[in-house]
Scaffold this active site. Structure first.
Site, PDB file in Angstrom:
ATOM      1  CG  ASN A 394      27.366  44.747   7.460  1.00  0.00           C
ATOM      2  OD1 ASN A 394      26.850  45.777   8.277  1.00  0.00           O
ATOM      3  ND2 ASN A 394      27.056  44.780   6.181  1.00  0.00           N
ATOM      4  CG  ASP A 395      24.702  44.088  12.161  1.00  0.00           C
ATOM      5  OD1 ASP A 395      24.509  45.212  10.582  1.00  0.00           O
ATOM      6  OD2 ASP A 395      24.033  43.285  11.407  1.00  0.00           O
ATOM      7  CB  VAL A 396      29.591  43.967  15.908  1.00  0.00           C
ATOM      8  CG1 VAL A 396      28.638  43.372  16.043  1.00  0.00           C
ATOM      9  CG2 VAL A 396      31.072  43.997  14.559  1.00  0.00           C
ATOM     10  CE1 TYR A 433      20.404  36.090  10.052  1.00  0.00           C
ATOM     11  CE2 TYR A 433      20.496  36.362  12.298  1.00  0.00           C
ATOM     12  CZ  TYR A 433      19.683  35.939  10.237  1.00  0.00           C
ATOM     13  OH  TYR A 433      19.474  34.827  10.630  1.00  0.00           O
ATOM     14  CB  ALA A 434      21.097  44.995  12.120  1.00  0.00           C
TER      15      ALA A 434
END
Length: 469
Positions: A394-396, A433-434
């Site tokens: 997700n975030d990456v 997670y962010a």
């Protein structure tokens, strides 16, 4: 020096050599298992030598032996059980707990040594060494900070930055009190003042980790791991154990290097880790991201894209670990390779929730190591990829990192949006997670396959086999 002392020192040197060689062998998954075995052998030898010293000295009573052996059996059994039963998704939490145990144990060694010295002197100890103070300070910070980190990772504490009015003041005050009390302790030895140092260090560990955002937890884990190693090395100086010094120094040095690499990968400052407020985005006003609609796709249609692609880049993430679908993704990759596709894996330095999480996960499924490409190596290949298959990452992969004002602003990401076609396997549109939306999902080139990673990959494998037949 007696013959016995010479033998003990030689065993310690041999153990230290095993640690160094073991660390070297861990450079690649092909030899990592041997590296672990060699390091374990060195630790067994060091423990045996230490027990030999205790037996030779004859200073421990029968009760002391019972307590020591019981502690070893209980602790060793708990560690073995935890390591063998932990899910891959909970590995970061386990590492954090191990960091806490290591740092706490190292601090207790110095505390016991100082109080024992004070007791023999029938009053305050005559002096306290710098290594004893460093052991207490670093070990206490590691202990409390690692517990908070584990709580965040487990969901017991909010993964978002936890701040409150005056939190930065408390953080700075705890550090200042610990430093001032340490100086006073050197000038005027006092057991009560040692307790002040311990309390201040414990508070600083809590206030240091609480304000850190979830997206930056991999850096925190690496930093606390470095702290653990340094505390253990200090404990080695306190009790004069060379094997402990070398083992701790290796962990501290390697953890520090890894922390720097992780911070660079997240485009964060190590200074910000220490003072808190880390991972909350920068101060620049946020720039609105692109809007758009989410386009879903069925497994059969996604399989057609994959089956006829010449170059496929797989982007694994935490969702892959949560579904324990590493074997399915390896099987799908093998099927695509049989059809002549070039398959590689894009590994972001902080994919998952700890450094190396994806590497360990894929190695378990015997994915060929040369196919695992680091971010700098794989990013130039995305424009040539026919399909980028994102599995639970997700975030990456979030293009929002390229804009100011978000929780991941400035973080280097995988250039998934440069691929010709993108398939994202995800259970829902939930945040990473962010805690922010992923702008990749509204990209016109993106198709969302909403399903658990294992079931989605199983369906894709079946569909690709049908096309092959």
């Amino acid at each position: 020096m007696s013959t016995f002392d010479w033998i003990i020192q030689l065993v310690y040197v041999a153990a230290a050599s095993c640690f160094v060689l073991g660390l070297h062998l861990m450079n690649t998954p092909a030899t990592a298992r041997r590296g672990n075995q060699l390091s374990t052998g060195g630790m067994v030898a060091a423990i045996a030598a230490t027990l030999a010293i205790i037996i030779h000295a004859g200073t421990i009573s029968a009760t002391g032996w019972i307590v020591m052996l019981a502690g070893g059996l209980i602790g060793g059994g708990a560690g073995l059980y935890a390591a063998r039963t932990v899910q891959m998704t909970a590995m970061p939490q386990l590492v954090s707990i191990f960091n806490a145990v290591g740092g706490g144990a190292a601090a207790l060694v110095a505390i016991h040594d100082y109080i024992n010295l004070a007791g023999r002197a029938a009053g305050p100890a005559e002096s306290i060494t710098i290594t004893t103070l460093l052991d207490v300070l670093i070990g206490a910070v590691t202990f409390s900070g690692s517990i908070i980190a584990a709580g965040k990772l487990q969901g017991l504490i909010s993964a978002a930055p936890v701040t409150f009015p005056g939190s930065r003041v408390i953080n700075m005050a705890a550090a200042a009190i610990a430093a001032a009390a340490s100086v006073y302790l050197i000038v005027t030895p006092s057991v009560p003042m040692l307790l002040v140092v311990i309390a201040a260090a414990l508070v600083f560990g809590v206030t240091m980790v609480l304000p850190i955002g979830g997206a930056d937890m991999p850096v925190v884990i690496s930093l606390l791991n470095a702290f653990t190693g340094t505390a253990v090395a200090m404990a080695g100086f306190v009790i004069g154990n060379w094997a402990l010094i070398i083992a701790g120094a290796l962990v501290g040095a390697s953890g520090s290097i890894l922390t720097k690499l992780m911070a660079d990968a997240m485009n964060r400052s190590l200074r910000n880790i220490m003072i808190g407020g880390f991972g909350t985005g920068d101060s620049t006003p946020a720039v609105a991201g692109p809007g758009g609609d989410v386009r879903s796709v069925a497994a059969d249609d996604a399989a057609i894209q994959l089956a006829y692609a010449q170059k496929v880049i797989i982007v694994p993430g935490y969702g892959l670990a949560a579904a324990q679908a590493q074997h399915q993704v390896a099987e799908l990759a093998a099927l695509l390779e049989e059809r002549g596709a070039e398959v590689s894996y894009a590994i972001h330095p902080v994919a998952g929730r700890m450094p190396g999480h994806m590497n360990v996960l894929l190695a378990e499924a015997n994915v060929p190591y040369p196919q695992l490409k680091e971010m700098e190596e794989i990013n130039p290949e995305f424009p040539r990829a026919d399909v980028a298959l994102v599995i639970g990452a997700n975030d990456v992969t979030n293009p929002a990192a390229r804009r100011p004002g978000t929780a991941i602003s400035g973080m280097p990401i995988l250039d998934v949006d440069q691929a010709k076609s993108i398939i994202v396997i995800k259970r829902s549109m939930g945040h990473g997670y962010a805690g922010i939306d992923n702008e990749l999902y509204v990209n016109p080139k993106t198709s969302m396959l909403f399903a658990d990673a294992k079931s989605a990959l199983t369906d894709l494998i079946a569909s690709v086999k049908t096309l092959v037949g």
